[in-house]
Design a protein around this motif. Structure first.
Motif, PDB file in Angstrom:
ATOM      1  N   ASP A   1       0.835  -1.194   0.000  1.00 34.55           N
ATOM      2  CA  ASP A   1       0.000   0.000   0.000  1.00 34.55           C
ATOM      3  C   ASP A   1       0.878   1.254   0.000  1.00 34.55           C
ATOM      4  OD1 ASP A   1      -2.529  -1.212  -0.020  1.00 34.55           O
ATOM      5  OD2 ASP A   1      -2.504  -1.504   2.151  1.00 34.55           O
ATOM      6  N   VAL A   2       0.340   2.340  -0.564  1.00 36.65           N
ATOM      7  CA  VAL A   2       1.056   3.613  -0.638  1.00 36.65           C
ATOM      8  C   VAL A   2       0.447   4.581   0.371  1.00 36.65           C
ATOM      9  CG1 VAL A   2       1.647   5.576  -2.112  1.00 36.65           C
ATOM     10  CG2 VAL A   2       1.605   3.261  -3.071  1.00 36.65           C
ATOM     11  N   LEU A   3       1.275   5.072   1.290  1.00 31.36           N
ATOM     12  CA  LEU A   3       0.813   5.958   2.346  1.00 31.36           C
ATOM     13  C   LEU A   3       1.533   7.297   2.263  1.00 31.36           C
ATOM     14  CD1 LEU A   3       1.183   2.819   3.633  1.00 31.36           C
ATOM     15  CD2 LEU A   3      -0.114   3.902   5.455  1.00 31.36           C
ATOM     16  N   TYR A   4       1.131   8.215   3.145  1.00 29.76           N
ATOM     17  CA  TYR A   4       1.717   9.550   3.095  1.00 29.76           C
ATOM     18  C   TYR A   4       1.961  10.085   4.500  1.00 29.76           C
ATOM     19  CZ  TYR A   4       2.409  14.470   1.810  1.00 29.76           C
ATOM     20  OH  TYR A   4       2.932  15.724   1.630  1.00 29.76           O
ATOM     21  N   PHE A   5       3.191  10.561   4.726  1.00 32.02           N
ATOM     22  CA  PHE A   5       3.553  11.253   5.954  1.00 32.02           C
ATOM     23  C   PHE A   5       3.438  12.750   5.680  1.00 32.02           C
ATOM     24  CE2 PHE A   5       5.509   7.175   6.756  1.00 32.02           C
ATOM     25  CZ  PHE A   5       5.471   7.031   8.137  1.00 32.02           C
ATOM     26  N   GLU A   6       2.625  13.430   6.472  1.00 38.99           N
ATOM     27  CA  GLU A   6       2.444  14.866   6.311  1.00 38.99           C
ATOM     28  C   GLU A   6       3.269  15.629   7.334  1.00 38.99           C
ATOM     29  OE1 GLU A   6      -1.151  18.211   6.418  1.00 38.99           O
ATOM     30  OE2 GLU A   6      -1.637  16.083   6.146  1.00 38.99           O
ATOM     31  N   ASN A   7       3.840  16.750   6.889  1.00 36.88           N
ATOM     32  CA  ASN A   7       4.657  17.606   7.755  1.00 36.88           C
ATOM     33  C   ASN A   7       4.019  19.000   7.760  1.00 36.88           C
ATOM     34  OD1 ASN A   7       6.763  18.338   9.424  1.00 36.88           O
ATOM     35  ND2 ASN A   7       8.272  18.539   7.779  1.00 36.88           N
ATOM     36  N   PRO A   8       3.036  19.240   8.633  1.00 37.80           N
ATOM     37  CA  PRO A   8       2.210  20.451   8.542  1.00 37.80           C
ATOM     38  C   PRO A   8       2.941  21.765   8.761  1.00 37.80           C
ATOM     39  CG  PRO A   8       1.773  19.274  10.578  1.00 37.80           C
ATOM     40  CD  PRO A   8       2.621  18.363   9.741  1.00 37.80           C
ATOM     41  N   GLU A   9       4.063  21.753   9.477  1.00 38.65           N
ATOM     42  CA  GLU A   9       4.783  22.996   9.737  1.00 38.65           C
ATOM     43  C   GLU A   9       6.163  22.971   9.079  1.00 38.65           C
ATOM     44  OE1 GLU A   9       2.882  24.674  13.842  1.00 38.65           O
ATOM     45  OE2 GLU A   9       4.561  23.310  14.076  1.00 38.65           O
ATOM     46  N   TYR A  10       6.165  22.517   7.815  1.00 35.51           N
ATOM     47  CA  TYR A  10       7.436  22.399   7.101  1.00 35.51           C
ATOM     48  C   TYR A  10       7.981  23.781   6.730  1.00 35.51           C
ATOM     49  CZ  TYR A  10       5.020  23.386   2.678  1.00 35.51           C
ATOM     50  OH  TYR A  10       4.299  23.984   1.664  1.00 35.51           O
ATOM     51  N   GLU A  11       9.273  23.826   6.505  1.00 37.32           N
ATOM     52  CA  GLU A  11       9.944  25.058   6.110  1.00 37.32           C
ATOM     53  C   GLU A  11       9.603  25.376   4.652  1.00 37.32           C
ATOM     54  OE1 GLU A  11      11.478  28.211   5.417  1.00 37.32           O
ATOM     55  OE2 GLU A  11      12.084  27.577   7.440  1.00 37.32           O
ATOM     56  N   PRO A  12       8.933  26.506   4.359  1.00 43.37           N
ATOM     57  CA  PRO A  12       8.535  26.835   2.986  1.00 43.37           C
ATOM     58  C   PRO A  12       9.704  26.921   2.015  1.00 43.37           C
ATOM     59  CG  PRO A  12       7.386  28.240   4.560  1.00 43.37           C
ATOM     60  CD  PRO A  12       8.434  27.498   5.340  1.00 43.37           C
ATOM     61  N   MET A  13      10.887  27.229   2.519  1.00 44.87           N
ATOM     62  CA  MET A  13      12.057  27.294   1.651  1.00 44.87           C
ATOM     63  C   MET A  13      12.500  25.906   1.179  1.00 44.87           C
ATOM     64  SD  MET A  13      12.719  30.470   1.257  1.00 44.87           S
ATOM     65  CE  MET A  13      14.389  30.428   0.584  1.00 44.87           C
ATOM     66  N   VAL A  14      11.955  24.876   1.830  1.00 42.03           N
ATOM     67  CA  VAL A  14      12.250  23.492   1.444  1.00 42.03           C
ATOM     68  C   VAL A  14      10.913  22.815   1.149  1.00 42.03           C
ATOM     69  CG1 VAL A  14      13.459  21.367   2.080  1.00 42.03           C
ATOM     70  CG2 VAL A  14      14.182  23.553   3.066  1.00 42.03           C
ATOM     71  N   PRO A  15      10.288  23.129   0.001  1.00 47.58           N
ATOM     72  CA  PRO A  15       8.929  22.665  -0.279  1.00 47.58           C
ATOM     73  C   PRO A  15       8.757  21.161  -0.277  1.00 47.58           C
ATOM     74  CG  PRO A  15       9.958  23.586  -2.261  1.00 47.58           C
ATOM     75  CD  PRO A  15      10.845  23.941  -1.099  1.00 47.58           C
ATOM     76  N   TRP A  16       9.811  20.414  -0.620  1.00 45.51           N
ATOM     77  CA  TRP A  16       9.686  18.958  -0.610  1.00 45.51           C
ATOM     78  C   TRP A  16       9.652  18.406   0.819  1.00 45.51           C
ATOM     79  CZ3 TRP A  16      13.651  21.675  -2.975  1.00 45.51           C
ATOM     80  CH2 TRP A  16      14.862  21.732  -2.294  1.00 45.51           C
ATOM     81  N   GLY A  17       9.850  19.295   1.804  1.00 43.98           N
ATOM     82  CA  GLY A  17       9.769  18.871   3.199  1.00 43.98           C
ATOM     83  C   GLY A  17       8.347  18.783   3.719  1.00 43.98           C
ATOM     84  N   LYS A  18       7.351  19.074   2.851  1.00 42.91           N
ATOM     85  CA  LYS A  18       5.962  19.082   3.318  1.00 42.91           C
ATOM     86  C   LYS A  18       5.421  17.683   3.561  1.00 42.91           C
ATOM     87  CE  LYS A  18       3.989  19.410  -1.358  1.00 42.91           C
ATOM     88  NZ  LYS A  18       3.171  20.258  -2.246  1.00 42.91           N
ATOM     89  N   GLY A  19       6.127  16.665   3.094  1.00 41.11           N
ATOM     90  CA  GLY A  19       5.660  15.310   3.337  1.00 41.11           C
ATOM     91  C   GLY A  19       6.465  14.280   2.576  1.00 41.11           C
ATOM     92  N   GLU A  20       6.102  13.029   2.747  1.00 41.28           N
ATOM     93  CA  GLU A  20       6.828  11.939   2.101  1.00 41.28           C
ATOM     94  C   GLU A  20       5.847  10.849   1.682  1.00 41.28           C
ATOM     95  OE1 GLU A  20      10.274   9.820   0.765  1.00 41.28           O
ATOM     96  OE2 GLU A  20      10.066  11.873   1.495  1.00 41.28           O
ATOM     97  N   ASN A  21       5.850  10.537   0.390  1.00 43.17           N
ATOM     98  CA  ASN A  21       5.094   9.395  -0.118  1.00 43.17           C
ATOM     99  C   ASN A  21       5.909   8.133   0.118  1.00 43.17           C
ATOM    100  OD1 ASN A  21       2.724  10.663  -1.799  1.00 43.17           O
ATOM    101  ND2 ASN A  21       4.539  11.862  -2.329  1.00 43.17           N
ATOM    102  N   VAL A  22       5.279   7.108   0.651  1.00 38.95           N
ATOM    103  CA  VAL A  22       6.011   5.885   0.987  1.00 38.95           C
ATOM    104  C   VAL A  22       5.220   4.652   0.561  1.00 38.95           C
ATOM    105  CG1 VAL A  22       7.180   6.944   2.961  1.00 38.95           C
ATOM    106  CG2 VAL A  22       5.000   5.761   3.315  1.00 38.95           C
ATOM    107  N   VAL A  23       5.954   3.566   0.416  1.00 39.19           N
ATOM    108  CA  VAL A  23       5.354   2.258   0.174  1.00 39.19           C
ATOM    109  C   VAL A  23       5.515   1.444   1.445  1.00 39.19           C
ATOM    110  CG1 VAL A  23       5.480   0.119  -1.156  1.00 39.19           C
ATOM    111  CG2 VAL A  23       5.873   2.319  -2.289  1.00 39.19           C
ATOM    112  N   MET A  24       4.445   0.833   1.897  1.00 36.53           N
ATOM    113  CA  MET A  24       4.539   0.000   3.090  1.00 36.53           C
ATOM    114  C   MET A  24       5.264  -1.294   2.759  1.00 36.53           C
ATOM    115  SD  MET A  24       1.577  -0.967   5.821  1.00 36.53           S
ATOM    116  CE  MET A  24       2.036  -1.530   7.458  1.00 36.53           C
ATOM    117  N   MET A  25       6.281  -1.593   3.574  1.00 39.83           N
ATOM    118  CA  MET A  25       7.065  -2.803   3.403  1.00 39.83           C
ATOM    119  C   MET A  25       6.687  -3.793   4.503  1.00 39.83           C
ATOM    120  SD  MET A  25       8.905  -1.870   0.747  1.00 39.83           S
ATOM    121  CE  MET A  25      10.474  -2.732   0.632  1.00 39.83           C
ATOM    122  N   GLU A  26       7.426  -4.875   4.617  1.00 41.74           N
ATOM    123  CA  GLU A  26       7.159  -5.827   5.690  1.00 41.74           C
ATOM    124  C   GLU A  26       7.755  -5.322   7.005  1.00 41.74           C
ATOM    125  OE1 GLU A  26       8.997  -9.537   4.656  1.00 41.74           O
ATOM    126  OE2 GLU A  26      10.786  -8.547   3.868  1.00 41.74           O
TER     127      GLU A  26
END
Length: 270
Positions: A168-193
């Protein structure tokens, strides 16, 4: 609970399922959520493809692909054309299966964000799970970007991440991320074992939930108080759809119905 053709009374013979497939099956079987399948074969295909999603995640993690935002994406020009928005458009005359495999064999020629990494993993898993000619037919207009822009994946959305299993594909959200680092707003991940996740951003590779959150928390604005967190929503491909295109020469198990029970065991060739 898993319901196949109207019954949940299904048992698998020893060796029919791999250790990972059995773990996925048991979690879904013991769930209060009802998962319906039209046949044993459809369930077995899902378990197999989920294994392939995990294997593709491992392969991409080890491929040497770089992380980059969409503006700095990079690909092998022999197979792909990069659009103005950092999307990878399949070149005319190129077989989709060859282009997807090239990402894994020539990883250092590529750079992209975590959302595209998830898309690449899912396409590789589909390629390894269905007939290759069908893959080329289904993805003849292949365009790699984020999974919201890839209708060919036939994604199904679900809620309640405690129900998620490997693949399954899940998402970690980072609500107070640094705007100067836009890719810091979250991370798409694949669930492993074993409660681990594959994430392409920040060189995560395969990591635990705590590690993913710790890495994202380093990208918060000064004085922030809200930690990154795993959101409830998750997605996965429509496995029943792709089961229609699976390889015909795949080993089929022996399925027998005795009363209310369905017995499934691996076909052994002597």
């Amino acid at each position: 609970m898993i319901v196949i053709e109207g019954t949940s009374k299904v048992t698998f013979g020893e060796g029919t399922l791999s250790e990972l497939e059995l773990a996925i099956y048991e979690k879904k079987q013991n769930s209060s959520t009802e998962y319906r399948y039209d046949s044993v074969d459809t369930l077995l295909f899902e378990l197999y493809m989920r294994t392939q999603i995990m294997e593709a995640s491992k392969a991409l993690s080890a491929s040497g692909v770089y992380f980059a935002d969409f503006k700095h994406s990079m690909c092998n020009p022999a197979y792909w054309h990069i659009t103005d928005h950092g999307r990878f458009q399949l070149k005319s005359g190129v077989a989709p299966q060859d282009a997807v495999r090239d990402i894994f064999t020539n990883g250092t020629s590529y750079a992209f964000e975590c959302s595209m990494a998830v898309v690449v993993v899912l396409y590789k898993a589909i390629l390894e799970s269905i007939d290759s000619s069908h893959f080329d037919m289904l993805t003849s207009d292949l365009l790699l970007f984020d999974y919201h822009s890839n209708n060919n994946l036939h994604l199904i959305q679900r809620i309640a991440n405690e129900e998620a299993v490997t693949g399954d594909v899940l998402y970690f959200e980072n609500p107070e991320y640094e705007p100067m680092v836009p890719w810091g707003k979250g991370e798409n991940v694949v669930m492993m074992e074993n409660d681990h996740f594959f994430g392409h951003g920040y060189g995560l590779g395969i990591a635990s939930k705590d590690v993913v959150i710790k890495v994202l928390n380093k990208q918060r604005i000064p004085g922030s108080t809200q930690s990154a967190f795993l959101t409830d929503r998750y997605v996965h491909p429509d496995f029943s759809y792709f089961a229609l295109f699976q390889c015909r020469n795949r080993d089929k198990p022996i399925v027998a119905k005795v009363g209310d029970w369905t017995y499934v065991r691996k076909c052994r060739i002597h």
